[in-house]
Design a protein around this motif. Structure first.
Motif, PDB file in Angstrom:
ATOM      1  N   UNK A 114       0.820  -1.213   0.000  1.00 48.41           N
ATOM      2  CA  UNK A 114       0.000   0.000   0.000  1.00 48.41           C
ATOM      3  C   UNK A 114       0.857   1.268   0.000  1.00 48.41           C
ATOM      4  N   UNK A 115       2.076   1.169   0.557  1.00 47.76           N
ATOM      5  CA  UNK A 115       2.943   2.348   0.598  1.00 47.76           C
ATOM      6  C   UNK A 115       3.232   2.869  -0.805  1.00 47.76           C
ATOM      7  N   UNK A 116       3.417   1.938  -1.748  1.00 45.26           N
ATOM      8  CA  UNK A 116       3.685   2.357  -3.138  1.00 45.26           C
ATOM      9  C   UNK A 116       2.489   3.122  -3.698  1.00 45.26           C
ATOM     10  N   UNK A 117       1.283   2.615  -3.394  1.00 43.73           N
ATOM     11  CA  UNK A 117       0.066   3.292  -3.869  1.00 43.73           C
ATOM     12  C   UNK A 117      -0.068   4.665  -3.222  1.00 43.73           C
ATOM     13  N   UNK A 118       0.206   4.742  -1.910  1.00 43.36           N
ATOM     14  CA  UNK A 118       0.081   6.024  -1.209  1.00 43.36           C
ATOM     15  C   UNK A 118       1.114   7.029  -1.700  1.00 43.36           C
ATOM     16  N   UNK A 119       2.315   6.551  -2.049  1.00 44.73           N
ATOM     17  CA  UNK A 119       3.345   7.455  -2.598  1.00 44.73           C
ATOM     18  C   UNK A 119       2.870   8.043  -3.931  1.00 44.73           C
ATOM     19  N   UNK A 120       2.286   7.180  -4.783  1.00 45.75           N
ATOM     20  CA  UNK A 120       1.784   7.660  -6.078  1.00 45.75           C
ATOM     21  C   UNK A 120       0.622   8.632  -5.892  1.00 45.75           C
ATOM     22  N   UNK A 121      -0.170   8.428  -4.817  1.00 40.96           N
ATOM     23  CA  UNK A 121      -1.290   9.331  -4.542  1.00 40.96           C
ATOM     24  C   UNK A 121      -0.822  10.614  -3.853  1.00 40.96           C
ATOM     25  N   UNK A 122       0.436  10.623  -3.393  1.00 37.59           N
ATOM     26  CA  UNK A 122       0.985  11.829  -2.759  1.00 37.59           C
ATOM     27  C   UNK A 122       0.587  12.000  -1.315  1.00 37.59           C
ATOM     28  N   UNK A 123       0.122  10.918  -0.658  1.00 38.84           N
ATOM     29  CA  UNK A 123      -0.298  11.038   0.746  1.00 38.84           C
ATOM     30  C   UNK A 123       0.554  10.180   1.678  1.00 38.84           C
ATOM     31  N   UNK A 124       1.663   9.639   1.152  1.00 41.02           N
ATOM     32  CA  UNK A 124       2.619   8.973   2.046  1.00 41.02           C
ATOM     33  C   UNK A 124       3.304  10.052   2.880  1.00 41.02           C
ATOM     34  N   UNK A 125       3.792   9.681   4.054  1.00 42.54           N
ATOM     35  CA  UNK A 125       4.445  10.611   4.985  1.00 42.54           C
ATOM     36  C   UNK A 125       3.503  11.717   5.457  1.00 42.54           C
ATOM     37  N   UNK A 126       2.211  11.458   5.419  1.00 42.02           N
ATOM     38  CA  UNK A 126       1.230  12.444   5.902  1.00 42.02           C
ATOM     39  C   UNK A 126       0.317  11.777   6.939  1.00 42.02           C
ATOM     40  N   UNK A 127      -0.398  12.629   7.681  1.00 44.66           N
ATOM     41  CA  UNK A 127      -1.342  12.100   8.668  1.00 44.66           C
ATOM     42  C   UNK A 127      -2.456  11.303   7.988  1.00 44.66           C
ATOM     43  N   UNK A 128      -2.922  11.782   6.819  1.00 41.10           N
ATOM     44  CA  UNK A 128      -3.963  11.068   6.087  1.00 41.10           C
ATOM     45  C   UNK A 128      -3.510   9.656   5.725  1.00 41.10           C
ATOM     46  N   UNK A 129      -2.269   9.522   5.277  1.00 45.01           N
ATOM     47  CA  UNK A 129      -1.738   8.205   4.939  1.00 45.01           C
ATOM     48  C   UNK A 129      -1.688   7.292   6.154  1.00 45.01           C
ATOM     49  N   UNK A 130      -1.282   7.840   7.305  1.00 52.77           N
ATOM     50  CA  UNK A 130      -1.219   7.035   8.534  1.00 52.77           C
ATOM     51  C   UNK A 130      -2.622   6.613   8.968  1.00 52.77           C
ATOM     52  N   UNK A 131      -3.588   7.526   8.831  1.00 56.37           N
ATOM     53  CA  UNK A 131      -4.973   7.171   9.187  1.00 56.37           C
ATOM     54  C   UNK A 131      -5.461   6.012   8.318  1.00 56.37           C
ATOM     55  N   UNK A 132      -5.189   6.096   7.020  1.00 56.02           N
ATOM     56  CA  UNK A 132      -5.628   5.029   6.105  1.00 56.02           C
ATOM     57  C   UNK A 132      -4.985   3.695   6.468  1.00 56.02           C
ATOM     58  N   UNK A 133      -3.694   3.716   6.782  1.00 59.17           N
ATOM     59  CA  UNK A 133      -3.016   2.450   7.076  1.00 59.17           C
ATOM     60  C   UNK A 133      -3.446   1.891   8.429  1.00 59.17           C
ATOM     61  N   UNK A 134      -3.865   2.752   9.357  1.00 59.90           N
ATOM     62  CA  UNK A 134      -4.364   2.250  10.650  1.00 59.90           C
ATOM     63  C   UNK A 134      -5.712   1.549  10.497  1.00 59.90           C
ATOM     64  N   UNK A 135      -6.435   1.880   9.406  1.00 61.58           N
ATOM     65  CA  UNK A 135      -7.719   1.209   9.168  1.00 61.58           C
ATOM     66  C   UNK A 135      -7.523  -0.254   8.794  1.00 61.58           C
ATOM     67  N   UNK A 136      -6.334  -0.568   8.325  1.00 55.90           N
ATOM     68  CA  UNK A 136      -6.059  -1.936   7.868  1.00 55.90           C
ATOM     69  C   UNK A 136      -6.271  -2.966   8.980  1.00 55.90           C
ATOM     70  N   UNK A 137      -5.710  -2.789  10.177  1.00 50.90           N
ATOM     71  CA  UNK A 137      -5.954  -3.787  11.231  1.00 50.90           C
ATOM     72  C   UNK A 137      -7.240  -3.556  12.020  1.00 50.90           C
TER      73      UNK A 137
END
Length: 264
Positions: A114-137
């Motif tokens: 998912x990190x690769x997808x978030x990097x392409x979306x431009x939201x890696x290293x952001x709070x939004x990206x962390x929120x999305x990845x926390x939804x995973x578990x």
């Protein structure tokens, strides 16, 4: 049915005693093994951690992220839980397996993909990206719990509500959500604990730009000052209780306000 005394004893021993021990240790100075001298009370541990600017910033970031994760999880779990509980369609088992795949596969492997997808979306290293990845578990557990809550409630209450108040919003806020409140409480508490404890996922997706309490806990844990470590651990342990009480208050105010507005 009366609860046996020994169950209460072990429940108190297993839940309250460790917390009391943590509180006691966070206010005492250096103690060697076997020493029980409690005359040296101090607030040095709390003073040290609250003077740390990075910790204060991490605390607010953690609260912000956890709050967003809780509400996104509740909305997604409610929608998915209702469909899985009351709808039947071809391929439903495959959808269920896909929804619960984060529980069956290593989360780190999914996160790196998912990190690769978030990097392409431009939201890696952001709070939004962390929120999305926390939804995973959090989502698989929340959907499972909400589905069970929906199945216990059934559809008759909703059908009865639509007859009395022919409005989806009124039926939702006056009948369904109040009846699902025990399930919602459990989801809020579990989601908070899971989100707070995400170290690896936050480090991978946050890239060091999003600092949460979990990321700075380990430098404190490596400290030889056990008074400061226990003070930090107690702060960490109190956050789920804070979120539980906050949402309990919000739900009571929301349901009470809507009930007065729609039924009077």
């Amino acid at each position: 049915m009366r609860t046996p005394t020994n169950i209460w004893f072990f429940a108190v021993l297993g839940s309250i005693f460790p917390l009391l021990l943590l509180v006691w240790k966070s206010f005492t100075g250096f103690l060697t093994f076997g020493e029980l001298d409690v005359s040296d009370w101090t607030i040095r541990g709390y003073r040290t951690i609250f003077q740390d600017v990075l910790l204060i910033e991490a605390l607010w970031t953690t609260i912000y992220i956890t709050f967003l994760v809780i509400w996104i999880t509740l909305v997604c779990a409610f929608l998915a839980g209702r469909v899985l509980a009351f709808k039947e369609w071809k391929g439903k088992s495959a959808i269920e397996l896909l929804l619960f795949s984060p529980l069956l596969l290593p989360v780190i492997a999914i996160a790196i993909g998912l990190q690769i997808i978030l990097i392409k979306m431009g939201i890696a290293d952001t709070i939004l990206g962390v929120v999305i990845i926390h939804l995973l578990p959090t989502l698989p557990y929340a959907i499972t719990m909400m589905r069970s809550g929906m199945e216990r409630m059934g559809q008759k209450w909703r059908e009865q509500g639509m007859l009395l108040h022919p409005s989806n919003a009124r039926t939702l806020f006056l009948i369904e959500l109040p009846m699902l409140l025990p399930t919602i409480r459990s989801i809020v508490f579990l989601t908070t604990v899971i989100s707070l404890s995400q170290y690896a996922l936050t480090a991978i997706i946050g890239g060091g730009n999003v600092i949460t309490l979990a990321l700075i806990f380990f430098p404190y844990a490596n400290s030889i000052d056990d008074t400061m470590v226990t003070a930090f651990a107690l702060l960490f342990a109190l956050l789920p209780i804070f979120f539980f009480l906050l949402h309990e208050l919000l739900f009571r105010i929301l349901f009470s306000t809507l009930k007065k507005r729609w039924l009077t």
